[in-house]
Write an enzyme that holds these catalytic residues in place. Structure first.
Site, PDB file in Angstrom:
ATOM      1  N   ASN A  47       0.845  -1.201   0.000  1.00 18.33           N
ATOM      2  CA  ASN A  47       0.000   0.000   0.000  1.00 18.33           C
ATOM      3  C   ASN A  47       0.878   1.248   0.000  1.00 18.33           C
ATOM      4  OD1 ASN A  47       0.621  -0.849   2.685  1.00 18.33           O
ATOM      5  ND2 ASN A  47      -1.071   0.312   3.534  1.00 18.33           N
ATOM      6  N   GLU A  49       0.356   5.234   0.675  1.00 15.30           N
ATOM      7  CA  GLU A  49      -0.565   6.280   1.139  1.00 15.30           C
ATOM      8  C   GLU A  49      -0.121   7.653   0.657  1.00 15.30           C
ATOM      9  OE1 GLU A  49      -1.038   5.674   5.392  1.00 15.30           O
ATOM     10  OE2 GLU A  49      -2.240   3.868   5.017  1.00 15.30           O
ATOM     11  N   GLU A  60      -3.099  -4.574  -3.009  1.00 12.68           N
ATOM     12  CA  GLU A  60      -3.634  -5.465  -4.040  1.00 12.68           C
ATOM     13  C   GLU A  60      -3.662  -4.779  -5.398  1.00 12.68           C
ATOM     14  OE1 GLU A  60      -4.842  -4.755  -1.075  1.00 12.68           O
ATOM     15  OE2 GLU A  60      -6.225  -6.279  -0.334  1.00 12.68           O
ATOM     16  N   CYS A  91     -10.334  -4.683   0.367  1.00  9.65           N
ATOM     17  CA  CYS A  91     -11.392  -3.663   0.495  1.00  9.65           C
ATOM     18  C   CYS A  91     -12.310  -3.734  -0.726  1.00  9.65           C
ATOM     19  CB  CYS A  91     -10.773  -2.275   0.647  1.00  9.65           C
ATOM     20  SG  CYS A  91     -10.208  -1.564  -0.915  1.00  9.65           S
ATOM     21  N   CYS A  94     -10.700  -2.822  -4.111  1.00 11.88           N
ATOM     22  CA  CYS A  94      -9.804  -3.884  -4.594  1.00 11.88           C
ATOM     23  C   CYS A  94     -10.599  -5.086  -5.099  1.00 11.88           C
ATOM     24  CB  CYS A  94      -8.838  -4.310  -3.498  1.00 11.88           C
ATOM     25  SG  CYS A  94      -7.591  -3.043  -3.164  1.00 11.88           S
TER      26      CYS A  94
HETATM   27  N1  THU Z   1      -5.242  -1.489   2.638  1.00 12.06           N
HETATM   28  C1  THU Z   1      -4.661  -2.300   1.716  1.00 12.06           C
HETATM   29  O1  THU Z   1      -3.582  -2.020   1.180  1.00 12.06           O
HETATM   30  N2  THU Z   1      -5.313  -3.447   1.392  1.00 12.06           N
HETATM   31  C2  THU Z   1      -6.433  -3.899   1.998  1.00 12.06           C
HETATM   32  O2  THU Z   1      -6.896  -4.961   1.676  1.00 12.06           O
HETATM   33  C3  THU Z   1      -7.055  -3.119   3.065  1.00 12.06           C
HETATM   34  C4  THU Z   1      -6.519  -1.751   3.243  1.00 12.06           C
HETATM   35  C5  THU Z   1      -4.504  -0.293   3.043  1.00 12.06           C
HETATM   36  C6  THU Z   1      -5.068   1.017   2.606  1.00 12.06           C
HETATM   37  C7  THU Z   1      -4.496   1.943   3.663  1.00 12.06           C
HETATM   38  O3  THU Z   1      -3.178   2.305   3.298  1.00 12.06           O
HETATM   39  C8  THU Z   1      -4.410   1.074   4.907  1.00 12.06           C
HETATM   40  O4  THU Z   1      -4.454  -0.262   4.450  1.00 12.06           O
HETATM   41  C9  THU Z   1      -5.529   1.312   5.915  1.00 12.06           C
HETATM   42  O5  THU Z   1      -6.758   1.281   5.301  1.00 12.06           O
END
Ligand code: THU
Length: 136
Positions: A47, A49, A60, A91, A94
């Protein structure tokens, strides 16, 4: 689509490596993902941000984009790695992107640092999905 135990182990290891690269200074919630392509290549993502929070991209989706950049658009399976006791499911955004590139019966697996795992089919994650076929 066949996924061997050896490939599963490699996917978990790659997802763990990607996890270490996560850029998550705001949520502190690190996620790594690794996917096996139809041609048996492994791609990974973490991820990423942003100070403008809504621009965050999940592990993902970065993982899938990595494969598409490399010329691959079909996948066998995807692993999500976190260090959470509650295994992390993909989420909603995704799930929609997964549906675009994976077969409905493909397996998505969440794993954690305690070696626990949970699996879903793509169809379980997003039943009655809007897919490319709906555009025809
Ligand atoms: N996040 C993911 O990378 N994948 C997931 O399946 C759930 C959430 C990340 C997004 C954000 O950077 C952090 O987790 C908190 O939501």
């Amino acid at each position: 689509m066949t996924v061997t135990n050896e490939q599963k182990t490699k996917l978990v290891n790659q997802a763990k490596v990607a996890y270490a690269s996560a850029y998550a200074p705001y949520s502190k919630f690190h996620v790594g993902a690794a996917a096996l392509t139809a041609q048996d290549n492994i791609v990974s993502g973490c991820n990423v941000e942003n100070a403008s929070y809504g621009l965050t991209v999940c592990a993902e989706r970065n993982c899938i984009a990595q494969a598409v950049i490399g010329g691959e658009q079909d996948f066998k399976t995807l692993v999500i790695y976190t260090e959470q006791e509650k295994l992390t499911p993909p989420c909603g955004a995704c799930r929609q992107v997964i549906v675009e590139f994976f077969e409905p019966q493909a397996i998505i697996m969440a794993v954690n640092h305690l070696n626990q795992s949970k699996t879903w089919t793509v169809d379980e994650l997003l039943p009655s999905a809007f897919t490319p076929k709906d555009l025809i």
